[in-house]
Design a protein around this motif. Structure first.
Motif, PDB file in Angstrom:
ATOM      1  N   GLU A 165       1.043 -20.193  -7.839  1.00 33.24           N
ATOM      2  CA  GLU A 165       2.260 -19.931  -7.065  1.00 33.24           C
ATOM      3  C   GLU A 165       2.736 -18.499  -7.275  1.00 33.24           C
ATOM      4  N   PHE A 166       2.663 -18.029  -8.524  1.00 36.20           N
ATOM      5  CA  PHE A 166       3.034 -16.634  -8.801  1.00 36.20           C
ATOM      6  C   PHE A 166       2.137 -15.668  -8.019  1.00 36.20           C
ATOM      7  N   HIS A 168       0.340 -16.172  -5.306  1.00 36.68           N
ATOM      8  CA  HIS A 168       0.576 -16.236  -3.861  1.00 36.68           C
ATOM      9  C   HIS A 168       1.833 -15.450  -3.485  1.00 36.68           C
ATOM     10  N   SER A 169       2.881 -15.599  -4.281  1.00 43.23           N
ATOM     11  CA  SER A 169       4.133 -14.893  -3.962  1.00 43.23           C
ATOM     12  C   SER A 169       3.966 -13.383  -4.068  1.00 43.23           C
ATOM     13  N   LEU A 170       3.168 -12.914  -5.037  1.00 46.95           N
ATOM     14  CA  LEU A 170       2.961 -11.476  -5.211  1.00 46.95           C
ATOM     15  C   LEU A 170       2.113 -10.887  -4.084  1.00 46.95           C
ATOM     16  N   CYS A 171       1.137 -11.663  -3.593  1.00 45.87           N
ATOM     17  CA  CYS A 171       0.273 -11.179  -2.509  1.00 45.87           C
ATOM     18  C   CYS A 171       1.036 -10.985  -1.207  1.00 45.87           C
ATOM     19  N   TYR A 172       2.102 -11.739  -1.032  1.00 46.25           N
ATOM     20  CA  TYR A 172       2.828 -11.690   0.237  1.00 46.25           C
ATOM     21  C   TYR A 172       4.160 -10.950   0.138  1.00 46.25           C
ATOM     22  N   LYS A 173       4.314 -10.140  -0.901  1.00 39.84           N
ATOM     23  CA  LYS A 173       5.474  -9.253  -0.948  1.00 39.84           C
ATOM     24  C   LYS A 173       5.359  -8.231   0.186  1.00 39.84           C
ATOM     25  N   GLU A 198      -7.088 -13.071   0.882  1.00 40.86           N
ATOM     26  CA  GLU A 198      -5.976 -13.966   1.178  1.00 40.86           C
ATOM     27  C   GLU A 198      -5.135 -13.456   2.350  1.00 40.86           C
ATOM     28  N   THR A 303       6.136  -4.940  -8.766  1.00 44.01           N
ATOM     29  CA  THR A 303       6.477  -6.316  -8.378  1.00 44.01           C
ATOM     30  C   THR A 303       5.858  -7.338  -9.317  1.00 44.01           C
ATOM     31  N   VAL A 369       5.908 -11.828 -13.134  1.00 45.45           N
ATOM     32  CA  VAL A 369       6.616 -11.488 -11.895  1.00 45.45           C
ATOM     33  C   VAL A 369       7.885 -10.742 -12.282  1.00 45.45           C
ATOM     34  N   ASN A 371      11.441  -9.583 -12.163  1.00 42.88           N
ATOM     35  CA  ASN A 371      12.735  -9.949 -11.574  1.00 42.88           C
ATOM     36  C   ASN A 371      13.757  -8.860 -11.878  1.00 42.88           C
TER      37      ASN A 371
END
Length: 425
Positions: A165-166, A168-173, A198, A303, A369, A371
């Motif tokens: 999940e981490f 995936h979220s970083l790839c779509y920043k 991806e 990020t 990640v 923050n």
């Protein structure tokens, strides 16, 4: 090495020696046409075929006083897969490899680099050649880049559910800097390619600069570093920014200039992926600061960081389970995760895994990640210990924890986790 294969190598060596002696008698004058059909050609091809079939990532040809040692790097370790070859064949092996790699066969005093596209079962294997003069002759290392002929997607990177999940979220920043860190041969480039795979290259302009380009990706603009014409990472990255890119992949940050350009590119609306040699995610932050990146720029652009190592998988053909004893080193390594009766797994050793107990490799990860709390801590130049505490508070799972979970699941061993992370349990 199977007996039949060893006999084949021995036969080729004997034929090569006969050919060498015959050429010495008639006077060898560099007849390249004749060398193209000499037994030494078949010997080199056989060594390459054996390495590919064994899943080796590197071949080492190392001359000594009386012989040439041939070693293959398989799953991160070096193994002598053949008996040492007579020293008389060494110069001919090196010459043949240099011819294949379009290198200067007359230059033996300086290091050289070359590239071979080796045909194997209808496909071309990309092989990078490096030679280095040593006391006993020329040491040759051949790196086999694309044995699998395909990319791994994100689902094949062995992420835990939380780390997936981490990732995936970083790839779509929409923008920012994503670092993949680890030592040499830890799977960093494979991770970056999976990230690019991806993403949708049909609606995005994805540009990479690499040294070397290890895999060709359709729909992505890939640039090869070429120091001979002064096309370095930093110069190439400056030029990429004029190509209207959405996503940029830089093979490696090696110097202060490349680091500075990468950070500023990430600040100007680009999503930038790159690798860095660092021990873990927190050390990567301080490595960039040591390279001259000012904290306020790093805080604003970074990020996430993926730190990883490759550990050997237990051979599926000889795997066995066992109960961890209460006062053992493994129980101590498990710490709070130890409970009476807990089971672990290991490989007994068989012909499939060359009696090592391991076959293939899997990655263990640590994904940080960034923050707002961590951004402020980077800006304020908090200590490494303070950043580490904040990272775990943000949900980061350490490589040790990820490795232990994979050992408990029967994918690898605690001994292997300890070896890769600490040298031993």
């Amino acid at each position: 090495m199977q007996d039949g294969r060893e006999e084949q190598i021995t036969s080729l060596v004997n034929k090569a020696l006969q050919s060498i002696r015959q050429q010495e008698r008639v006077g060898y004058a560099g007849n390249s046409q004749r060398m193209e059909h000499a037994p030494v050609v078949a010997l080199v091809n056989q060594l390459l075929d054996d390495a590919i079939e064994a899943g080796a990532s590197d071949i080492h040809l190392e001359p000594a006083d009386m012989s040439v040692r041939i070693r293959f790097r398989i799953d991160g370790g070096l193994y002598e897969m053949h008996e040492p070859l007579p020293l008389q064949v060494h110069a001919f092996l090196v010459s043949r490899i240099k011819i294949m790699g379009k290198m200067d066969i007359t230059e033996r005093r300086l290091p050289q680099d070359g590239r071979i596209l080796y045909p194997y079962r209808g496909q071309n294997i990309d092989i990078r050649v490096s030679t280095m003069p040593i006391i006993d002759g020329e040491n040759v290392v051949l790196r086999l880049l694309n044995i699998s002929h395909r990319f791994l997607d994100a689902g094949e990177l062995a992420f835990s559910k939380a780390n997936a999940e981490f990732f995936h979220s970083l790839c779509y920043k929409p923008n920012g800097l994503l670092l993949v860190t680890g030592p040499v041969n830890s799977g960093k480039t494979t991770c970056l390619y999976a990230a690019l795979h991806e993403l949708d290259s049909k609606t995005k302009n994805i540009v990479t600069i690499e040294d070397p380009v290890e895999y060709r990706m359709q729909g992505i603009n890939q640039i090869q570093v070429n120091t001979k014409v002064d096309l370095t990472f930093s110069i190439g990255l400056r030029s990429i920014l004029r190509l209207d890119p959405d996503i940029i992949m830089v093979g490696e940050i090696r110097d202060e200039e490349t680091a500075d350009i990468a950070v500023r590119a990430a600040l100007t609306g680009h999503l930038l992926f790159t690798t860095l040699h660092a021990g873990d995610s927190i050390h990567a932050i301080f490595r960039l600061i040591d390279m001259g990146v000012v904290p306020y720029l790093l805080s604003a652009s970074l990020t996430g960081i993926i730190a990883q190592r490759l550990v050997r998988c237990i051979c599926p053909d000889c795997v066995e389970s066992y109960c961890v004893e209460k006062n053992s080193c493994e129980a101590s390594f498990l710490g709070d995760m130890y409970m009476e009766g807990v089971m672990l797994y290991r490989g007994k050793g068989c012909s499939t895994c060359h009696y090592t107990g391991y076959q293939g490799r899997i990655a263990i990860h640590e994904i940080l990640v960034i923050n707002n709390v961590l951004r402020q801590a980077i800006l304020e130049q908090k200590t490494m210990e303070e950043l580490e505490m904040l990272a775990y508070s943000a949900g980061m799972i350490s490589m040790r924890q990820d490795g232990v979970a994979k050992a408990l699941a029967g994918k690898t061993t605690l001994e292997e986790i300890g070896r890769v992370l600490y040298g031993e349990i």
